[in-house]
Scaffold this active site. Structure first.
Site, PDB file in Angstrom:
ATOM      1  N   HIS A  45      43.668  50.258  31.578  1.00  0.00           N
ATOM      2  CA  HIS A  45      44.648  51.327  31.447  1.00  0.00           C
ATOM      3  C   HIS A  45      44.918  51.657  29.982  1.00  0.00           C
ATOM      4  CE1 HIS A  45      46.136  50.284  35.742  1.00  0.00           C
ATOM      5  NE2 HIS A  45      45.240  51.246  35.763  1.00  0.00           N
ATOM      6  N   HIS A  78      40.807  46.091  37.485  1.00  0.00           N
ATOM      7  CA  HIS A  78      41.958  45.811  38.349  1.00  0.00           C
ATOM      8  C   HIS A  78      41.569  45.356  39.741  1.00  0.00           C
ATOM      9  CE1 HIS A  78      42.576  48.992  35.362  1.00  0.00           C
ATOM     10  NE2 HIS A  78      43.580  48.201  35.020  1.00  0.00           N
ATOM     11  N   HIS A 128      49.995  50.234  42.635  1.00  0.00           N
ATOM     12  CA  HIS A 128      49.183  49.827  41.483  1.00  0.00           C
ATOM     13  C   HIS A 128      47.778  49.455  41.981  1.00  0.00           C
ATOM     14  CE1 HIS A 128      47.595  47.369  38.226  1.00  0.00           C
ATOM     15  NE2 HIS A 128      48.459  47.985  37.439  1.00  0.00           N
ATOM     16  N   GLU A 130      45.670  47.188  41.226  1.00  0.00           N
ATOM     17  CA  GLU A 130      45.423  45.760  41.523  1.00  0.00           C
ATOM     18  C   GLU A 130      46.029  45.385  42.873  1.00  0.00           C
ATOM     19  OE1 GLU A 130      46.508  42.824  38.510  1.00  0.00           O
ATOM     20  OE2 GLU A 130      46.516  41.280  40.058  1.00  0.00           O
ATOM     21  N   THR A 169      48.695  39.894  38.862  1.00  0.00           N
ATOM     22  CA  THR A 169      48.500  39.026  37.688  1.00  0.00           C
ATOM     23  C   THR A 169      49.351  39.422  36.477  1.00  0.00           C
ATOM     24  OG1 THR A 169      46.674  40.440  36.971  1.00  0.00           O
ATOM     25  CG2 THR A 169      46.101  38.493  38.288  1.00  0.00           C
ATOM     26  N   CYS A 199      48.508  35.834  35.103  1.00  0.00           N
ATOM     27  CA  CYS A 199      47.409  35.269  34.312  1.00  0.00           C
ATOM     28  C   CYS A 199      47.909  34.734  32.967  1.00  0.00           C
ATOM     29  CB  CYS A 199      46.315  36.311  34.109  1.00  0.00           C
ATOM     30  SG  CYS A 199      46.792  37.592  32.940  1.00  0.00           S
ATOM     31  N   SER A 227      50.135  51.046  32.327  1.00  0.00           N
ATOM     32  CA  SER A 227      49.699  49.661  32.139  1.00  0.00           C
ATOM     33  C   SER A 227      50.828  48.712  32.526  1.00  0.00           C
ATOM     34  CB  SER A 227      49.300  49.450  30.671  1.00  0.00           C
ATOM     35  OG  SER A 227      49.163  48.081  30.405  1.00  0.00           O
ATOM     36  N   SER A 228      50.648  48.027  33.638  1.00  0.00           N
ATOM     37  CA  SER A 228      51.698  47.145  34.163  1.00  0.00           C
ATOM     38  C   SER A 228      52.065  46.066  33.148  1.00  0.00           C
ATOM     39  CB  SER A 228      51.210  46.514  35.473  1.00  0.00           C
ATOM     40  OG  SER A 228      52.066  45.494  35.880  1.00  0.00           O
TER      41      SER A 228
HETATM   42  C1  2E6 Z   1      43.147  44.108  35.262  1.00  0.00           C
HETATM   43  C2  2E6 Z   1      44.106  43.308  35.764  1.00  0.00           C
HETATM   44  C3  2E6 Z   1      45.173  43.058  34.995  1.00  0.00           C
HETATM   45  O1  2E6 Z   1      48.222  47.853  34.671  1.00  0.00           O
HETATM   46  P1  2E6 Z   1      47.613  46.539  34.311  1.00  0.00           P
HETATM   47  O2  2E6 Z   1      48.399  45.749  33.338  1.00  0.00           O
HETATM   48  O3  2E6 Z   1      47.266  45.746  35.547  1.00  0.00           O
HETATM   49  O4  2E6 Z   1      46.172  46.857  33.685  1.00  0.00           O
HETATM   50  P2  2E6 Z   1      45.723  47.106  32.201  1.00  0.00           P
HETATM   51  O5  2E6 Z   1      44.395  47.778  32.290  1.00  0.00           O
HETATM   52  O6  2E6 Z   1      46.756  47.722  31.378  1.00  0.00           O
HETATM   53  O7  2E6 Z   1      45.536  45.637  31.646  1.00  0.00           O
HETATM   54  C4  2E6 Z   1      44.454  44.823  31.895  1.00  0.00           C
HETATM   55  C5  2E6 Z   1      44.350  44.320  33.265  1.00  0.00           C
HETATM   56  C6  2E6 Z   1      43.261  44.630  34.000  1.00  0.00           C
HETATM   57  N1  2E6 Z   1      45.285  43.559  33.771  1.00  0.00           N
HETATM   58 FE1  F3S Z   2      42.545  39.533  33.653  1.00  0.00          FE
HETATM   59 FE2  F3S Z   2      44.994  38.989  32.974  1.00  0.00          FE
HETATM   60 FE3  F3S Z   2      43.554  40.474  31.468  1.00  0.00          FE
HETATM   61  S1  F3S Z   2      44.231  39.295  35.024  1.00  0.00           S
HETATM   62  S2  F3S Z   2      42.249  41.562  32.829  1.00  0.00           S
HETATM   63  S3  F3S Z   2      43.148  38.326  31.930  1.00  0.00           S
HETATM   64  S4  F3S Z   2      45.728  40.763  31.837  1.00  0.00           S
END
Ligand code: 2E6
Ligand code: F3S
Length: 315
Positions: A45, A78, A128, A130, A169, A199, A227-228
């Site tokens: 995101h 995601h 969302h 994910e 996560t 995570c 972006s969560s």
């Molecule tokens: C995938 C899973 C978690 O909105 P979110 O925080 O989930 O996503 P991004 O793309 O901002 O951050 C990376 C990500 C990818 N986080």
């Molecule tokens: Fe994965 Fe956490 Fe990044 S779930 S994409 S390590 S924010």
């Protein structure tokens, strides 16, 4: 004379291992198969990342139906519901799954509980990608979504004795602890991970914000509105007592008026925000203030994920 300002730079901040891997997957896929390579949903995101990959030959779509059968497609970091790779296979498409391995781990957890006959409760944000992807690992009705501790009182599981929970996560660690406590209070036999499925990167970035929160007049989080994990950093900053916390995509978005009179500002970046944007923001501060930069490091991250084998082999 410029006014003095201390800029507290949080660490860890910015790219996590899952984002790094997902971006590499798109770049390597373009190298291997040539342009265009389709990407289902923003790979991560961040507009800056997406625009950069588009310039190299990636085509971003929301729906697999918008991809031709004869070009490779990448699934975003995601995660995707099971129906997506199933459709790609049915259409005999070449696809690479860039789902973060830490999201895939949650998918596997959900499947394992389902095989053991448990209904799932997922703590996450409705809509969302994910959440949609993780819920889409199991048949309809097998995953009940809760977003808040209040939601826990309203759900009606099939058998309250046979439940397990999983989480998105990128949630707030503290808010999630409250929701997990509410689940355990209402469903004492519920099975779950040790704490939740948040995570390492989400946890570490929130900890770093907490470490600077009591030294600053304002917090800037570099990240996208969708972006969560980035949005959670703003909330964590506010909850830790920093009344003025802004989410900015880049330097041009900074509300300088809100920073008038500030002597100390905190700066961090969500897991999908590139470091060039952090440097851009620091430069924008240097243009207006006499900046003292202080790094506040609360953890060191050494996590790395390999790209899928298909991209490590020559074309
Ligand atoms: C995938 C899973 C978690 O909105 P979110 O925080 O989930 O996503 P991004 O793309 O901002 O951050 C990376 C990500 C990818 N986080
Ligand atoms: Fe994965 Fe956490 Fe990044 S779930 S994409 S390590 S924010």
């Amino acid at each position: 004379m410029k006014p003095s300002l201390t800029l507290y730079l949080a660490a860890p901040r910015g790219f996590c291992a899952g984002v790094d891997r997902a971006i590499k997957i798109v770049e390597m896929a373009i190298e291997k198969w040539g342009a265009p390579v389709y990407v289902r949903h923003e790979i991560v995101h961040n507009r800056f990342v997406v625009d950069g990959l588009r310039a190299k030959g990636a085509v971003f779509v929301e729906d697999l139906g918008d991809c031709p059968d004869d070009r490779p497609v990448i699934f975003s970091a995601h995660g995707v519901p099971k129906s997506v790779p199933a459709e790609a296979e049915r259409r005999e498409m070449v696809y690479v799954d860039a789902t973060c391995p830490l999201v895939s781990k949650v998918h596997i957890e959900a499947e394992r509980h389902h095989e053991n006959g448990l209904q799932m409760v997922m703590i996450g944000h409705a809509g969302h990608p994910e959440t949609l992807g993780t819920m889409g690992q199991l048949p309809e009705g097998e995953v009940i979504l809760v977003e808040t501790a209040e939601d826990v009182a309203t759900i009606a599981p099939r058998d309250p004795q046979r439940l397990a929970f999983i989480t998105q996560t990128t949630l707030s660690v503290d808010d999630t602890a409250g929701i997990v406590a509410a689940l355990k209070a209402r469903f004492p036999t519920i099975i779950g991970p040790h704490k939740e499925d948040i995570c390492y990167a989400t946890t570490n970035r929130q900890e770093a914000v907490k470490a600077i929160a009591d030294r600053i007049d304002a917090l800037l989080v570099i990240g996208a509105p969708n972006s969560s994990n980035s949005r959670r950093l703003v909330e964590v900053g506010r909850a830790a007592g920093c009344a003025h916390a802004q989410l900015v995509e880049r330097a041009a978005d900074i509300d300088w008026r809100a920073l008038e009179g500030a002597g100390a500002v905190g700066l961090t970046a969500g897991a999908s925000a590139p470091e060039v944007l952090v440097n851009e923001v620091i430069d924008a501060f240097r243009a207006r203030f006499d900046v003292t930069l202080e790094l506040v490091e609360t953890a060191r991250e050494k996590v790395e994920f390999k790209v899928p084998r298909v991209l490590r082999q020559p074309a």
